[in-house]
Design an enzyme around this catalytic site. Structure first.
Site, short mmCIF file in Angstrom:
data_model
loop_
_atom_site.label_atom_id
_atom_site.label_comp_id
_atom_site.label_asym_id
_atom_site.label_seq_id
_atom_site.Cartn_x
_atom_site.Cartn_y
_atom_site.Cartn_z
N GLY A 7 0.85 -1.12 0.06
CA GLY A 7 -0.04 -0.08 -0.16
C GLY A 7 0.69 1.18 0.03
N SER A 8 0.30 2.21 0.67
CA SER A 8 1.36 3.51 0.57
C SER A 8 2.29 3.61 1.34
CB SER A 8 0.03 4.91 1.18
OG SER A 8 -0.82 4.95 0.25
N THR A 9 2.70 2.39 2.11
CA THR A 9 3.83 2.50 2.90
C THR A 9 5.19 2.52 1.72
OG1 THR A 9 3.98 0.06 3.06
CG2 THR A 9 2.86 1.33 5.01
N GLU A 68 -6.04 6.17 3.36
CA GLU A 68 -5.26 6.27 4.69
C GLU A 68 -6.29 6.68 5.83
OE1 GLU A 68 -2.27 5.22 4.07
OE2 GLU A 68 -2.58 5.19 2.24
#
Length: 660
Positions: free
Chosen positions: A327-329, A660
């Protein structure tokens, strides 16, 4: 007419017979003499050895298995001695069932003991003793001893047993031992260490108990015992003591491990915490876990079925073999790549209208109306998908793959556990190999790169790899091999040896670029998507929230967790390092079906950092296990509050971005 005797003829015949008989006797005595000489002179040494062998027996002495301790000396695996009731089927005078029935009149034998015994019997040889009951009480030993003469083939033996005092805590790290089965016995017999396992019944099956079996086992000893004609031991002639196995001192902080496992509550998932400077794994959590003590004596059928059929899969070592989209990590690493490759500058901006269109396909940002003007700092703090859609399209998949590889994405870390999965760092070559049977799907297209850039698509990494990557970033590109065993200690001399004494390699990065990314990740916790989880923290940390979809959303549909089966909901992720100026700990967590990273994953990390940096333990209220439905709702509300939107005005889109 009377016939006269021929005395001379009879005398001759008598002498002939006497000569033949004498020759026969002489030949027999000669043969005996030759045989005697052969046995006494030529074969003397052989028969002396056989005689001694019948008189003297070599009895193996099983070594004490090494201890497993955490970094502060807390014992996680130890040994204790207890009495075991064992049956050797080949020596029984009655049938096996009759013998067990009679024994049950003296000693308690429960149905689960019988089931376990039969399972162990199937894996053993007929002449080997198999335990029917373990850990007998002194009273039970006394009762059996008084009736011992009635049960040939049944013995009470003093055995060493393995115990895991903390039960489920860190069970996937420690693993467990179990009785040696047929295939393992064959592998031992064919190996170079066969003699060292004489008299050994157990072997490491999972976790560190398996990967450090050689060090933990030790060296077997033996006794020379003189036996009577009936085979009973008379006296000990000599003794070579066994050498106990080495102790393993782990990098794990077991108190930190406890805090994190409690923080997970009923959620499934994984967390890995690493000390960046050394590669020491401080916490290694896989939830749910299992009790390794169940396996030591041979697990009963019901318990085994419960573990194997559970939908929660407690036997799966999630940090090691579970693979998830990051994901956004993934975005901080994309931003760092942009800086290093000259694709973006920190102040360079894009305008985010809420979506990005490529080839007639719309990739939407999660924030309705978009984020407006976005620079690199804002792209990380607010997790702007559109920024990374554009960046991914500009960089191309080859550049992304080449940059991410040294950080450990899609690469084996070499951790000291077996069965590590490699994950998937996507590339054109990977896709060709992956879809060999479907040539039409082999071509890499622009949309593939767009999804990769925000941490979705074909991306698939283990929580261990994610934590390793964050640790490498926190350590300014200096790569230390992640490991669970910090020191191997000789249990006799106490000599110690570090398992990872030096760095593996360095990633060539500019410090000014690293500082830009770290500063943006600090912004995530002070005013970004994870700000609420870190309100009032007594330290400054960097972090990144992430959410990874498990099922696609149809065109013009809105994501509604309440309409999706719990096990199909989004995974929640969070990565972090702290303190920000000189990181002592780096963390990656995946909460399966947890929803938004800010709502479920970040609070778990907050509890971990509070304890590790401040020594603060969660109070009773904070550790209350939140029902999944309530936590999901709370996650949605947190994000909507941060973004200033309600669920009612959340637009549908052709391709959703990260939430998020």
């Amino acid at each position: 007419m009377t016939e006269l005797k021929d005395n001379q003829r009879e005398l001759h015949q008598f002498r002939l017979r006497l000569t033949v008989l004498g020759a026969l006797v002489f030949f027999c005595f000669a043969a005996l003499l030759v045989r005697f000489v052969w046995l006494q002179v030529y074969k003397h040494s052989d028969y002396v050895a056989q005689a001694e062998g019948n008189r003297i027996a070599l009895v193996p002495i099983e070594p004490n298995r090494g201890l497993i301790l955490d970094r502060n000396g807390v014992v996680l695996a130890r040994n204790y001695s207890a009495f075991t009731l064992e049956i050797t089927p080949s020596k029984l005078s009655a049938t096996l069932d009759e013998t067990i029935d009679e024994l049950s009149k003296l000693i308690t034998v429960e149905p689960k003991d019988r089931k376990r015994f039969k399972k162990l019997l199937e894996e053993s040889k007929g002449f080997e003793s198999v335990p029917l009951r373990t850990r007998l009480t002194d009273e039970e030993v006394a009762r059996f001893s008084a009736q011992r003469f009635r049960f040939p083939g049944v013995e009470v033996q003093a055995r060493l047993f393995r115990q895991y005092p903390l039960g489920e805590i860190a069970s996937h790290v420690i693993g467990y031992i179990g009785r040696i089965n047929t295939s393992e016995a064959k592998a031992i017999a064919d190996g170079e260490d066969a003699a060292n396992y004489n008299g050994t019944d157990h072997i490491g099956k999972e976790g560190l108990e398996k990967s450090y079996e050689k060090q933990l086992h030790g060296v077997s000893g033996y006794e020379e015992v003189e036996k009577s004609a009936g085979g009973r031991a008379v006296r000990t002639l000599s003794r070579t003591p066994a050498k106990p196995g080495s102790n393993l001192i782990l990098s794990i902080d077991i108190e930190l491990q406890k805090v994190i496992e409690e923080a997970f509550g009923e959620w499934r998932g994984a967390l890995v915490a690493i000390e960046p400077e050394t590669g020491d794994i401080l916490a290694y959590v896989s939830r749910p876990g299992y009790d390794p003590n169940l396996f030591v004596d041979g697990i009963d059928t019901q318990s085994w079925n419960d573990l194997n059929t559970s939908l929660d899969k407690p036997m799966v070592n999630r940090p090691l073999s579970g693979t998830y989209p990051p994901g956004s990590t993934f975005k901080p690493f994309m931003a760092l790549a942009a800086l290093e490759l000259g694709k973006r500058t920190p102040g360079q901006t894009i305008f985010d209208p809420g979506s990005f269109t490529l080839g007639g396909h719309k990739f939407r940002d999660d924030k309705p109306g978009g984020h407006g003007t976005v620079d690199m700092y804002k792209s990380i703090v607010e997790s702007c998908d559109t920024y990374y859609y554009m960046l991914g399209n500009d960089m191309g998949i080859d550049a992304i793959t080449d940059f991410m590889k040294p950080f450990g994405f899609g690469q084996l870390t070499g951790i000291d556990l077996e069965h590590e999965k490699q994950g998937v760092l996507p590339s054109k070559e990977w896709k060709r190999n992956r879809f060999k049977k479907n040539p039409a799907a082999q071509k890499w297209v622009g949309g593939d790169t767009i999804s990769i850039a925000i941490g979705n698509g074909f991306n698939s990494y283990t929580p261990l790899q994610m934590a390793h990557a964050v640790s490498n970033l926190a350590n300014n590109g200096i790569v230390m091999k992640p490991h669970l065993v910090k020191i191997i200690e000789d249990s006799v001399t106490r000599a110690r040896k570090l398992t990872v004494p030096k760095e593996s390699y360095r990633i060539p990065l500019k410090q000014e670029h690293i500082d830009i990314i770290k500063n943006a990740m600090v912004g995530v916790t002070t005013g970004g998507t994870a700000a609420r989880a870190f309100v009032g923290a007594g330290y400054t940390s960097g972090g990144k929230t992430g959410t990874a979809q498990l099922v696609a959303i149809k065109k013009n549909e809105k994501y509604n967790a309440n309409l999706i089966a719990e096990r199909l909901r989004d995974n929640a992720l969070y990565t972090a390092f702290a303190p920000a100026d000189k990181p002592r700990i780096a963390i990656a967590v995946v909460v399966e079906n947890g929803g938004f990273g800010a709502g479920v994953a970040a609070p778990i990390v907050r509890k971990a950092l509070d304890y590790y940096l401040l020594g603060k333990r969660p109070n009773e209220k904070e550790t209350t296990r939140v029902p999944k439905e309530d936590a999901e709702l709370r996650s949605v509300q947190d994000v909507q509050a941060e973004q200033g939107v309600s669920d009612d005005n959340k637009p549908g889109a052709e391709t959703p971005g990260n939430k998020e």
